[in-house]
Design a protein around this motif. Structure first.
Motif, PDB file in Angstrom:
ATOM      1  N   ARG A 185       0.822  -1.220   0.000  1.00 51.44           N
ATOM      2  CA  ARG A 185       0.000   0.000   0.000  1.00 51.44           C
ATOM      3  C   ARG A 185       0.856   1.270   0.000  1.00 51.44           C
ATOM      4  O   ARG A 185       0.350   2.366   0.139  1.00 51.44           O
ATOM      5  N   GLU A 209       0.581  16.488   8.442  1.00 58.79           N
ATOM      6  CA  GLU A 209      -0.558  15.831   9.094  1.00 58.79           C
ATOM      7  C   GLU A 209      -1.339  14.998   8.082  1.00 58.79           C
ATOM      8  O   GLU A 209      -1.800  13.893   8.390  1.00 58.79           O
ATOM      9  N   GLU A 210      -1.458  15.500   6.863  1.00 59.28           N
ATOM     10  CA  GLU A 210      -2.169  14.774   5.812  1.00 59.28           C
ATOM     11  C   GLU A 210      -1.485  13.447   5.494  1.00 59.28           C
ATOM     12  O   GLU A 210      -2.150  12.404   5.384  1.00 59.28           O
ATOM     13  N   ASP A 211      -0.165  13.461   5.355  1.00 61.07           N
ATOM     14  CA  ASP A 211       0.569  12.223   5.079  1.00 61.07           C
ATOM     15  C   ASP A 211       0.491  11.253   6.256  1.00 61.07           C
ATOM     16  O   ASP A 211       0.380  10.039   6.066  1.00 61.07           O
ATOM     17  N   GLU A 219      -1.976  11.001   8.451  1.00 58.06           N
ATOM     18  CA  GLU A 219      -3.328  10.435   8.444  1.00 58.06           C
ATOM     19  C   GLU A 219      -3.471   9.374   7.364  1.00 58.06           C
ATOM     20  O   GLU A 219      -4.088   8.328   7.582  1.00 58.06           O
ATOM     21  N   TRP A 220      -2.894   9.629   6.185  1.00 60.27           N
ATOM     22  CA  TRP A 220      -2.949   8.642   5.100  1.00 60.27           C
ATOM     23  C   TRP A 220      -2.263   7.343   5.534  1.00 60.27           C
ATOM     24  O   TRP A 220      -2.800   6.250   5.342  1.00 60.27           O
ATOM     25  N   LEU A 260      -1.758   6.215   8.580  1.00 60.94           N
ATOM     26  CA  LEU A 260      -2.569   5.550   9.607  1.00 60.94           C
ATOM     27  C   LEU A 260      -3.809   4.904   9.009  1.00 60.94           C
ATOM     28  O   LEU A 260      -4.232   3.829   9.456  1.00 60.94           O
ATOM     29  N   ASP A 261      -4.387   5.537   7.997  1.00 64.65           N
ATOM     30  CA  ASP A 261      -5.522   4.925   7.299  1.00 64.65           C
ATOM     31  C   ASP A 261      -5.112   3.604   6.661  1.00 64.65           C
ATOM     32  O   ASP A 261      -5.878   2.632   6.669  1.00 64.65           O
ATOM     33  N   GLN A 262      -3.894   3.551   6.114  1.00 61.72           N
ATOM     34  CA  GLN A 262      -3.408   2.316   5.496  1.00 61.72           C
ATOM     35  C   GLN A 262      -3.226   1.229   6.551  1.00 61.72           C
ATOM     36  O   GLN A 262      -3.579   0.069   6.330  1.00 61.72           O
ATOM     37  N   ARG A 291      -4.852   1.013   9.421  1.00 64.04           N
ATOM     38  CA  ARG A 291      -6.214   0.582   9.816  1.00 64.04           C
ATOM     39  C   ARG A 291      -6.779  -0.399   8.801  1.00 64.04           C
ATOM     40  O   ARG A 291      -7.408  -1.392   9.169  1.00 64.04           O
ATOM     41  N   ALA A 292      -6.610  -0.088   7.517  1.00 62.04           N
ATOM     42  CA  ALA A 292      -7.158  -0.961   6.465  1.00 62.04           C
ATOM     43  C   ALA A 292      -6.510  -2.335   6.493  1.00 62.04           C
ATOM     44  O   ALA A 292      -7.198  -3.352   6.361  1.00 62.04           O
TER      45      ALA A 292
END
Length: 58
Positions: free
Chosen positions: A20, A42-44, A46-47, A49-51, A53-54
């Motif tokens: 990913r 912060e955007e990177d 969060e991205w 951390l989203d990966q 989580r997925a």
């Protein structure tokens, strides 16, 4: 990050994250080391951390 072993080994999780676009280091069985740069946005963050989580939800 210490992971629930039922989710996979640190190696398995790190390989799925690599697919990913997130690089982490597996250490000691069900543990991964996350070392983002100190200047990460912060955007990177969060991205990434989203990966994580997925991958853990798979």
């Amino acid at each position: 990050v210490d992971l629930d072993p039922s989710r996979g080994t640190g190696r398995q999780i790190s390989e799925r994250l690599m697919d990913r676009g997130v690089l982490v280091k597996d250490t000691h069985g069900a543990t991964i080391r996350i070392a983002p740069p100190l200047v990460i946005s912060e955007e990177d963050l969060e991205w990434g951390l989203d990966q994580l989580r997925a991958v853990l939800a798979e």
